[in-house]
Design a protein around this motif. Structure first.
Motif, PDB file in Angstrom:
ATOM      1  N   LEU A 138      70.245  77.851  81.164  1.00  0.00           N
ATOM      2  CA  LEU A 138      69.451  77.223  82.522  1.00  0.00           C
ATOM      3  C   LEU A 138      68.355  76.443  82.418  1.00  0.00           C
ATOM      4  O   LEU A 138      68.277  75.173  83.012  1.00  0.00           O
ATOM      5  CB  LEU A 138      69.236  78.717  83.320  1.00  0.00           C
ATOM      6  CG  LEU A 138      68.438  78.555  84.790  1.00  0.00           C
ATOM      7  CD1 LEU A 138      69.466  77.502  85.538  1.00  0.00           C
ATOM      8  CD2 LEU A 138      68.116  79.596  85.378  1.00  0.00           C
ATOM      9  N   VAL A 139      67.409  76.885  81.659  1.00  0.00           N
ATOM     10  CA  VAL A 139      65.949  75.965  81.488  1.00  0.00           C
ATOM     11  C   VAL A 139      66.500  74.673  80.826  1.00  0.00           C
ATOM     12  O   VAL A 139      65.923  73.657  81.243  1.00  0.00           O
ATOM     13  CB  VAL A 139      65.281  76.928  80.728  1.00  0.00           C
ATOM     14  CG1 VAL A 139      64.013  75.883  80.279  1.00  0.00           C
ATOM     15  CG2 VAL A 139      64.612  78.211  81.368  1.00  0.00           C
ATOM     16  N   ALA A 140      67.257  74.736  79.498  1.00  0.00           N
ATOM     17  CA  ALA A 140      67.848  73.424  79.037  1.00  0.00           C
ATOM     18  C   ALA A 140      68.365  72.597  80.147  1.00  0.00           C
ATOM     19  O   ALA A 140      68.152  71.337  79.894  1.00  0.00           O
ATOM     20  CB  ALA A 140      68.557  73.813  77.808  1.00  0.00           C
ATOM     21  N   SER A 141      69.179  73.239  80.721  1.00  0.00           N
ATOM     22  CA  SER A 141      70.031  72.355  81.704  1.00  0.00           C
ATOM     23  C   SER A 141      68.959  71.548  82.869  1.00  0.00           C
ATOM     24  O   SER A 141      69.378  70.527  83.228  1.00  0.00           O
ATOM     25  CB  SER A 141      71.132  73.191  82.503  1.00  0.00           C
ATOM     26  OG  SER A 141      71.995  73.554  81.541  1.00  0.00           O
ATOM     27  N   ILE A 142      68.018  72.465  83.340  1.00  0.00           N
ATOM     28  CA  ILE A 142      67.065  71.958  84.115  1.00  0.00           C
ATOM     29  C   ILE A 142      66.359  70.886  83.553  1.00  0.00           C
ATOM     30  O   ILE A 142      66.232  69.793  84.234  1.00  0.00           O
ATOM     31  CB  ILE A 142      66.156  72.998  84.964  1.00  0.00           C
ATOM     32  CG1 ILE A 142      66.989  73.961  85.463  1.00  0.00           C
ATOM     33  CG2 ILE A 142      65.044  72.590  85.705  1.00  0.00           C
ATOM     34  CD1 ILE A 142      66.210  75.292  85.998  1.00  0.00           C
ATOM     35  N   ILE A 143      65.916  71.052  82.387  1.00  0.00           N
ATOM     36  CA  ILE A 143      64.969  70.134  81.771  1.00  0.00           C
ATOM     37  C   ILE A 143      65.902  68.831  81.515  1.00  0.00           C
ATOM     38  O   ILE A 143      65.508  67.666  81.586  1.00  0.00           O
ATOM     39  CB  ILE A 143      64.545  70.649  80.503  1.00  0.00           C
ATOM     40  CG1 ILE A 143      63.525  71.703  80.876  1.00  0.00           C
ATOM     41  CG2 ILE A 143      63.987  69.335  79.540  1.00  0.00           C
ATOM     42  CD1 ILE A 143      62.904  72.276  79.495  1.00  0.00           C
ATOM     43  N   GLY A 144      67.212  69.186  81.155  1.00  0.00           N
ATOM     44  CA  GLY A 144      68.146  67.920  80.881  1.00  0.00           C
ATOM     45  C   GLY A 144      68.340  67.141  81.997  1.00  0.00           C
ATOM     46  O   GLY A 144      69.204  66.063  81.964  1.00  0.00           O
ATOM     47  N   LEU A 145      68.193  67.554  83.233  1.00  0.00           N
ATOM     48  CA  LEU A 145      68.635  66.877  84.452  1.00  0.00           C
ATOM     49  C   LEU A 145      68.062  65.272  84.208  1.00  0.00           C
ATOM     50  O   LEU A 145      68.683  64.466  84.525  1.00  0.00           O
ATOM     51  CB  LEU A 145      68.273  67.484  85.727  1.00  0.00           C
ATOM     52  CG  LEU A 145      69.048  68.825  85.984  1.00  0.00           C
ATOM     53  CD1 LEU A 145      68.602  69.581  87.115  1.00  0.00           C
ATOM     54  CD2 LEU A 145      70.469  68.412  86.315  1.00  0.00           C
ATOM     55  N   ARG A 146      66.630  65.420  84.010  1.00  0.00           N
ATOM     56  CA  ARG A 146      65.970  64.048  83.690  1.00  0.00           C
ATOM     57  C   ARG A 146      66.253  63.298  82.695  1.00  0.00           C
ATOM     58  O   ARG A 146      66.540  62.084  82.438  1.00  0.00           O
ATOM     59  CB  ARG A 146      64.432  64.279  83.937  1.00  0.00           C
ATOM     60  CG  ARG A 146      63.946  64.768  85.138  1.00  0.00           C
ATOM     61  CD  ARG A 146      62.295  64.792  84.963  1.00  0.00           C
ATOM     62  NE  ARG A 146      61.788  65.233  86.190  1.00  0.00           N
ATOM     63  CZ  ARG A 146      60.570  65.356  86.304  1.00  0.00           C
ATOM     64  NH1 ARG A 146      59.638  64.995  85.333  1.00  0.00           N
ATOM     65  NH2 ARG A 146      59.947  65.613  87.595  1.00  0.00           N
ATOM     66  N   ARG A 147      66.931  64.042  81.542  1.00  0.00           N
ATOM     67  CA  ARG A 147      67.214  63.167  80.368  1.00  0.00           C
ATOM     68  C   ARG A 147      68.590  62.784  80.392  1.00  0.00           C
ATOM     69  O   ARG A 147      69.136  62.074  79.244  1.00  0.00           O
ATOM     70  CB  ARG A 147      67.116  64.144  79.259  1.00  0.00           C
ATOM     71  CG  ARG A 147      65.397  64.497  79.007  1.00  0.00           C
ATOM     72  CD  ARG A 147      65.274  65.609  77.961  1.00  0.00           C
ATOM     73  NE  ARG A 147      63.892  66.040  77.821  1.00  0.00           N
ATOM     74  CZ  ARG A 147      63.463  67.005  77.052  1.00  0.00           C
ATOM     75  NH1 ARG A 147      64.429  67.357  76.066  1.00  0.00           N
ATOM     76  NH2 ARG A 147      62.157  67.268  77.047  1.00  0.00           N
ATOM     77  N   GLY A 148      69.494  63.265  81.129  1.00  0.00           N
ATOM     78  CA  GLY A 148      70.921  62.898  81.335  1.00  0.00           C
ATOM     79  C   GLY A 148      71.793  63.866  80.284  1.00  0.00           C
ATOM     80  O   GLY A 148      72.775  63.808  80.399  1.00  0.00           O
ATOM     81  N   THR A 149      71.085  64.946  79.954  1.00  0.00           N
ATOM     82  CA  THR A 149      71.894  65.914  79.176  1.00  0.00           C
ATOM     83  C   THR A 149      72.346  67.247  79.811  1.00  0.00           C
ATOM     84  O   THR A 149      73.077  67.957  79.525  1.00  0.00           O
ATOM     85  CB  THR A 149      71.219  66.278  78.000  1.00  0.00           C
ATOM     86  OG1 THR A 149      69.948  66.775  78.325  1.00  0.00           O
ATOM     87  CG2 THR A 149      71.032  65.181  77.007  1.00  0.00           C
ATOM     88  N   GLY A 150      71.755  67.412  81.009  1.00  0.00           N
ATOM     89  CA  GLY A 150      72.042  68.432  81.818  1.00  0.00           C
ATOM     90  C   GLY A 150      72.634  68.142  83.174  1.00  0.00           C
ATOM     91  O   GLY A 150      73.088  66.949  83.162  1.00  0.00           O
TER      92      GLY A 150
END
Length: 205
Positions: A138-150
């Motif tokens: 969940l945390v990685a997906s939220i952080i990845g929203l800005r990076r394009g990975t989430g």
């Protein structure tokens, strides 16, 4: 129709959905050991767990038979799903230098978990095993929203499943004969659909 029958039916509906979505996930072209590849394995494991749960609540428990022979394999299958989710998370979000340590850690975790559930009759072991991995994803997906990975689909799916788990843990039984386990399955039917959509956005290489 009794509560166990309703719970069993919701289990089978969830299992059918998961097997279908897992089949679609596997059908998507992808490299072996990619994030999407491990996610397909996680969905198949979750489908198997739901199927075993339906058999347990629908046949074993009403017959007052020993649930050990189906409950423990079910818990181990949940551990396999957790293992696949961990490695999917590592492949999607972690640098390449972290892949081997993640595999070693996940393998050790799965072995210790399997031994624990065979020896100790406590469902909290299952929760302690999978909850940190779900929160990590969940945390990685939220952080990845800005990076394009989430993806927001994965975030929504995880939040819905966590809400379903909370309903089950709190013992919400206000929709009789749909008791807390059945309600968990009904909510999860929505959650796993979003997690499938999120899985479609994972790396395939």
């Amino acid at each position: 129709m009794g509560t166990l029958a309703i719970t069993s039916i919701t289990n089978f509906i969830l299992a059918s959905e998961l097997f279908f979505l897992a089949g679609l996930m596997v059908k998507t072209p992808k490299a072996r050991f990619s994030a999407a590849w491990f996610w397909g394995g996680a969905m198949f494991a979750l489908a198997t767990s739901a199927l075993l749960g339906g058999i347990d609540h629908g046949f074993i428990e009403p017959a007052d038979l020993s649930r050990y022979v189906i409950q423990r394999p079910n818990w181990i299958v949940v551990g396999v799903a957790t293992f696949c989710m961990l490695l999917a998370t590592a492949r999607q979000f972690f640098p390449s230098s972290w892949q081997r340590p993640a595999l070693i850690f996940g393998t050790i975790q799965l072995i210790l978990y399997a031994v624990a559930v065979l020896l100790v009759e406590d469902f909290r072991i299952v929760i302690v095993n999978y909850a940190p991995v779900m929160l990590l994803l969940l945390v990685a997906s939220i952080i990845g929203l800005r990076r394009g990975t989430g993806s927001w689909q994965m975030v929504v799916g995880i939040l819905v499943l966590l809400a379903a788990s909370a309903v089950q843990a709190l013992g919400v039984d206000v929709f009789s004969p749909l008791e807390r386990d059945g309600l968990y399955h009904v909510i999860s039917i929505v959650g796993v659909l979003f997690m499938y959509w999120g899985g479609q956005r994972l790396k395939v290489t």
